[in-house]
Design a protein around this motif. Sequence first.
Motif, PDB file in Angstrom:
ATOM      1  N   MET A 174     -22.140  35.605  38.566  1.00 13.43           N
ATOM      2  CA  MET A 174     -21.940  34.190  38.295  1.00 13.43           C
ATOM      3  C   MET A 174     -23.231  33.473  37.864  1.00 13.43           C
ATOM      4  O   MET A 174     -23.242  32.256  37.745  1.00 13.43           O
ATOM      5  CB  MET A 174     -21.310  33.510  39.519  1.00 13.43           C
ATOM      6  N   THR A 208     -11.871  27.539  41.182  1.00 14.91           N
ATOM      7  CA  THR A 208     -11.851  28.493  42.295  1.00 14.91           C
ATOM      8  C   THR A 208     -11.325  27.833  43.578  1.00 14.91           C
ATOM      9  O   THR A 208     -10.850  28.520  44.475  1.00 14.91           O
ATOM     10  CB  THR A 208     -13.251  29.093  42.552  1.00 14.91           C
ATOM     11  N   LYS A 254     -15.718  27.011  37.364  1.00 18.09           N
ATOM     12  CA  LYS A 254     -15.993  27.090  38.806  1.00 18.09           C
ATOM     13  C   LYS A 254     -15.111  26.160  39.643  1.00 18.09           C
ATOM     14  O   LYS A 254     -14.664  26.547  40.719  1.00 18.09           O
ATOM     15  CB  LYS A 254     -17.477  26.813  39.077  1.00 18.09           C
ATOM     16  N   LEU A 308     -17.975  33.123  31.017  1.00 15.15           N
ATOM     17  CA  LEU A 308     -17.023  34.168  31.383  1.00 15.15           C
ATOM     18  C   LEU A 308     -16.274  34.523  30.102  1.00 15.15           C
ATOM     19  O   LEU A 308     -15.702  33.645  29.451  1.00 15.15           O
ATOM     20  CB  LEU A 308     -16.034  33.671  32.442  1.00 15.15           C
ATOM     21  N   ARG A 361     -14.893  33.070  25.054  1.00 16.63           N
ATOM     22  CA  ARG A 361     -15.843  32.766  26.124  1.00 16.63           C
ATOM     23  C   ARG A 361     -15.650  31.334  26.608  1.00 16.63           C
ATOM     24  O   ARG A 361     -15.404  30.426  25.815  1.00 16.63           O
ATOM     25  CB  ARG A 361     -17.284  32.950  25.628  1.00 16.63           C
ATOM     26  N   THR A 368     -19.075  39.209  32.191  1.00 15.26           N
ATOM     27  CA  THR A 368     -20.158  38.234  32.352  1.00 15.26           C
ATOM     28  C   THR A 368     -21.447  38.850  31.819  1.00 15.26           C
ATOM     29  O   THR A 368     -21.577  40.072  31.715  1.00 15.26           O
ATOM     30  CB  THR A 368     -20.352  37.843  33.834  1.00 15.26           C
ATOM     31  N   LYS A 371     -17.304  28.417  29.473  1.00 18.11           N
ATOM     32  CA  LYS A 371     -18.444  28.089  30.329  1.00 18.11           C
ATOM     33  C   LYS A 371     -18.060  28.250  31.805  1.00 18.11           C
ATOM     34  O   LYS A 371     -17.078  27.659  32.262  1.00 18.11           O
ATOM     35  CB  LYS A 371     -18.908  26.651  30.069  1.00 18.11           C
ATOM     36  N   ILE A 372     -18.816  29.027  32.533  1.00 20.58           N
ATOM     37  CA  ILE A 372     -18.535  29.239  33.957  1.00 20.58           C
ATOM     38  C   ILE A 372     -18.652  27.931  34.732  1.00 20.58           C
ATOM     39  O   ILE A 372     -17.916  27.700  35.686  1.00 20.58           O
ATOM     40  CB  ILE A 372     -19.457  30.347  34.529  1.00 20.58           C
ATOM     41  N   SER A 373     -19.546  27.044  34.289  1.00 19.48           N
ATOM     42  CA  SER A 373     -19.687  25.746  34.965  1.00 19.48           C
ATOM     43  C   SER A 373     -18.384  24.945  34.908  1.00 19.48           C
ATOM     44  O   SER A 373     -18.094  24.150  35.803  1.00 19.48           O
ATOM     45  CB  SER A 373     -20.828  24.938  34.338  1.00 19.48           C
ATOM     46  N   PHE A 409     -13.977  37.247  40.785  1.00 22.62           N
ATOM     47  CA  PHE A 409     -15.020  36.229  40.887  1.00 22.62           C
ATOM     48  C   PHE A 409     -16.090  36.609  41.906  1.00 22.62           C
ATOM     49  O   PHE A 409     -17.228  36.167  41.812  1.00 22.62           O
ATOM     50  CB  PHE A 409     -14.409  34.867  41.233  1.00 22.62           C
ATOM     51  N   SER A 463     -24.243  34.227  35.021  1.00 21.94           N
ATOM     52  CA  SER A 463     -23.920  34.201  33.590  1.00 21.94           C
ATOM     53  C   SER A 463     -23.502  32.781  33.190  1.00 21.94           C
ATOM     54  O   SER A 463     -22.882  32.053  33.973  1.00 21.94           O
ATOM     55  CB  SER A 463     -22.772  35.179  33.314  1.00 21.94           C
TER      56      SER A 463
END
Length: 281
Positions: free
Chosen positions: A171, A231, A228, A176, A221, A191, A223-225, A166, A173
């Motif tokens: 990020m 983490t 997140k 992921l 794939r 990404t 969504k990174i949102s 990470f 992108s």
Amino acid sequence: MAFLSQSQSDDDPYTFTCSLDNVRNLSNILKAIHFKDHAACFATTNGLKVTVENAKCLQANAFIQAGIFQEFNIQEESVIFRINLTVLLDCLTIFGASAVPATPTALKMCYRGYGHPLTLFLEEGGVVTVCKIHTQEPEETLDFDFCSTNVVNKIILQSEGLKEAFSELDMTSEFLQITMSPAKPYFRLSTFGNAGSAHLDYPKDSDLIEAFHCTETQTNRYKISLLKPSTKALALSCKVSIRTDNRGFLSLQYMVRNEDGQICFVEYYCCPDEEVQDAES
């Protein structure tokens, strides 16, 4: 804890009570799923599960086993209520979120049942604070129908490996991309951000990978949102189990060791991005 042990008389018909000598063992794990204000709490004889959801695409669960608590009593088969998680965390850290373990805050948590507030008794250095938090009608939580029989790929790795990923991936992108495969590249994170594409590959015999069980090649794939918030759990954890089922749904299960060396689990479920899959198909 003297006051806390006396704070409940035999006449008080609490349906659920629990106590902890160190409140941080609860507050730290709840912070790992705190990305929305409200949470659903489920208490059973096995322990406490707290669930937070977002946009019907993401669900986070914190599991605190009954054995973590010094006292854990439940008078019904299960107790369910909805609560403002932001307020609960504010109360749990009312004596400050100091990382110094010299003076732990003791907690006793009591709930009388439907329509009643959740009552917290917090004691530090002989000072006791009582907090009452309104509970709400529990809403039905999402059922991702994620069962082990449908899992096609599973990798267990040390959290350090994912933390490194990470920090290195772009990020900016939107997505992921995760590839899991019985053949090369085995486990790849990708990404596609402002600086171009970035890929991070892990061989299946990597020192970071503790278990590798992949039966088919899958590329999905997410969504990174949505990812997140997880983490927060990653930062606390020592190991993470990454699983995908036959629909491409993702399970990230984090193993968290608390200050007393006990193990708790935080699990995130995430839907694959349907638009990308539709476009590719």
